[in-house]
Design a protein around this motif. Structure first.
Motif, mmCIF file in Angstrom:
data_model
loop_
_atom_site.group_PDB
_atom_site.id
_atom_site.type_symbol
_atom_site.label_atom_id
_atom_site.label_comp_id
_atom_site.label_asym_id
_atom_site.label_seq_id
_atom_site.Cartn_x
_atom_site.Cartn_y
_atom_site.Cartn_z
ATOM 1 N N UNK A 203 21.767 0.880 -0.808
ATOM 2 C CA UNK A 203 21.281 0.538 0.532
ATOM 3 C C UNK A 203 19.875 1.090 0.701
ATOM 4 N N UNK A 204 19.135 0.471 1.618
ATOM 5 C CA UNK A 204 17.730 0.823 1.798
ATOM 6 C C UNK A 204 17.563 2.302 2.143
ATOM 7 N N UNK A 205 18.464 2.839 2.982
ATOM 8 C CA UNK A 205 18.316 4.237 3.414
ATOM 9 C C UNK A 205 18.368 5.201 2.242
ATOM 10 N N UNK A 206 19.004 4.785 1.186
ATOM 11 C CA UNK A 206 19.210 5.684 0.059
ATOM 12 C C UNK A 206 18.035 5.666 -0.927
ATOM 13 N N UNK A 207 17.045 4.794 -0.665
ATOM 14 C CA UNK A 207 15.962 4.644 -1.631
ATOM 15 C C UNK A 207 14.787 5.538 -1.254
ATOM 16 N N UNK A 208 14.371 6.378 -2.198
ATOM 17 C CA UNK A 208 13.207 7.230 -1.972
ATOM 18 C C UNK A 208 11.938 6.454 -2.291
ATOM 19 N N UNK A 209 11.919 5.782 -3.425
ATOM 20 C CA UNK A 209 10.752 5.001 -3.850
ATOM 21 C C UNK A 209 11.219 3.703 -4.497
ATOM 22 N N UNK A 210 10.547 2.609 -4.195
ATOM 23 C CA UNK A 210 10.851 1.355 -4.869
ATOM 24 C C UNK A 210 9.561 0.645 -5.223
ATOM 25 N N UNK A 211 9.449 0.189 -6.468
ATOM 26 C CA UNK A 211 8.228 -0.485 -6.900
ATOM 27 C C UNK A 211 8.536 -1.828 -7.536
ATOM 28 N N UNK A 212 7.632 -2.783 -7.328
ATOM 29 C CA UNK A 212 7.747 -4.093 -7.949
ATOM 30 C C UNK A 212 6.659 -4.207 -9.006
ATOM 31 N N UNK A 213 7.024 -4.533 -10.239
ATOM 32 C CA UNK A 213 6.002 -4.657 -11.275
ATOM 33 C C UNK A 213 5.448 -6.077 -11.306
ATOM 34 N N UNK A 214 4.508 -6.300 -12.247
ATOM 35 C CA UNK A 214 3.800 -7.587 -12.272
ATOM 36 C C UNK A 214 4.742 -8.755 -12.523
ATOM 37 N N UNK A 215 5.888 -8.496 -13.168
ATOM 38 C CA UNK A 215 6.826 -9.573 -13.463
ATOM 39 C C UNK A 215 7.821 -9.764 -12.325
ATOM 40 N N UNK A 216 7.635 -9.053 -11.231
ATOM 41 C CA UNK A 216 8.517 -9.216 -10.090
ATOM 42 C C UNK A 216 9.830 -8.484 -10.233
ATOM 43 N N UNK A 217 9.868 -7.466 -11.094
ATOM 44 C CA UNK A 217 11.102 -6.693 -11.241
ATOM 45 C C UNK A 217 11.038 -5.457 -10.353
ATOM 46 N N UNK A 218 12.168 -5.141 -9.739
ATOM 47 C CA UNK A 218 12.221 -4.010 -8.819
ATOM 48 C C UNK A 218 12.839 -2.803 -9.520
ATOM 49 N N UNK A 219 12.141 -1.668 -9.442
ATOM 50 C CA UNK A 219 12.739 -0.422 -9.913
ATOM 51 C C UNK A 219 12.781 0.542 -8.735
ATOM 52 N N UNK A 220 13.892 1.276 -8.623
ATOM 53 C CA UNK A 220 14.037 2.169 -7.478
ATOM 54 C C UNK A 220 14.383 3.579 -7.931
#
Lengths: 285, 68
Positions: A203-220
């Motif tokens: 869930x969003x509340x649990x995410x400290x940092x989230x990034x989207x790379x150039x290929x559109x992949x999300x890492x959290x």
């Protein structure tokens, strides 16, 4: 006015003046100052100190002195930005210490450098053998810039013939909140982000940092460090599937007795192989 | 598993690869990467075409391979 009040007032006034002047002269680190700028700093500081603590001194004289020491360098800096010749005088030029792998002893002597000091500077650049150095310059700030010989340079992707272009990743989630502007820069919508988070099962509340790379992949990265989040698997999976299909096509080519079909399978397995070769650099994480 | 089903399985894998590559290409921001992905998807599409033709031949030769 008592002396102590005068000192306080002068100190505050001069503090602001000196601060403003130094800001005006440019944004530089202490270690990057040229000799000229260094001396200006010291002189301005001493004048300021002198007027601050001697109340008998005439304040105007001090301020005139400071103004001269500020205006002249300011003009010189302006001029040196325009002219290369003036820049050479005020900032100096780099001195070549090593050229074509040979140490230029005359230049060393000119800059009052000993062989030991040269070796020390090279060692700081992790070059313990002078034979590995193609070219070295003593910069105006006293640091040594070194170009190692080609075979001693660290390997880069272009050396390996790999074409890889990157774009900066966008930070779209921070402290459990969605950052709309970077999200738009990455070309994604809030709905997309929510779907991706659902896929990861967080869930969003649990995410400290989230990034989207150039290929559109999300890492959290989550607040709860005990939870492990799967890293994006899409690209490696795709690559693996392509390899499997390529193997299958080869197999079909071997199995079939129909010459036409054999040719077709062989041709396509080769085509797929070329696609794999080309896409590997892109699809590897 | 007969050859017919194997070839059909391979075709569906190829289709999924094509779709995967295209979707990556659409989502990628970088132009160069996008071009590589689109080109790859195109080549895979040609392979898919050949495979479909082969499956048609197989189905004509061996009637029992028809359908999924």
């Amino acid at each position: 006015m008592p002396d102590w009040l005068l000192v306080i007032l002068r100190a505050i006034g001069l503090l602001i003046t000196v601060f403003a002047i130094l800001k005006w002269l440019g944004k530089r680190q202490l270690s990057e100052l040229t000799l000229f700028e260094y001396i200006i700093g010291i002189v301005l500081g001493s004048i300021a100190a002198e007027i601050t603590i001697s109340p008998n001194q005439n304040m105007t004289n001090g301020l005139i002195g400071m103004a001269v020491w500020f205006i002249v360098p300011f003009i010189v800096i302006l001029l040196s930005m325009k002219s290369h010749a003036i820049r050479n005088i005020t900032q100096g030029k780099g001195t070549v210490f090593i050229k074509d792998g040979k140490v230029l002893e005359d230049n060393l002597k000119k800059e009052k450098y000993t062989a030991d000091e040269l070796l020390e500077k090279l060692r700081r650049k992790s070059l313990f053998n002078t034979a590995d150095v193609e070219f070295a310059v003593l910069e105006t700030d006293g640091s040594l810039s070194v170009l190692p010989k080609k075979d001693k340079q660290p390997i880069t992707l272009s050396d390996l013939g790999v074409k890889q272009s990157t774009k900066e990743p966008q930070t779209v989630l921070m402290d459990g909140e969605i950052l709309n502007e970077p999200l738009a820069t990455a070309g994604r919508s809030v709905a997309w982000l929510e779907t991706e988070l659902d896929k990861l099962g967080v869930s969003i509340e649990n995410v400290f940092l989230g990034q989207v790379d150039a290929m559109g992949q999300l890492t959290v990265d989550l607040y709860d460090d005990k939870l492990t989040v799967p890293s994006p698997q899409e690209k490696p999976l795709l690559l693996a599937e392509m390899k499997k299909c390529q193997a299958d096509l080869e197999l079909f080519a071997l199995q079939t007795d129909n010459t036409e079909a054999k040719k077709m399978f062989e041709k396509n397995s080769k085509r797929l192989q070329s696609v794999i070769d080309k896409a590997t650099s892109v699809l590897q994480n | 598993m007969t050859i017919g089903t194997q070839v059909k399985q391979c075709l569906s894998s190829i289709k999924s690869i094509e779709a995967g590559l295209s979707s990556l290409a659409i989502r990628t921001q970088d132009k160069e990467t996008k071009a590589i992905l689109e080109e790859s998807a195109g080549t895979i599409g040609e392979i898919k075409h050949d495979m479909k033709a082969r499956i048609k031949d197989l189905e004509r030769e061996e009637d029992q391979y028809k359908g999924f």
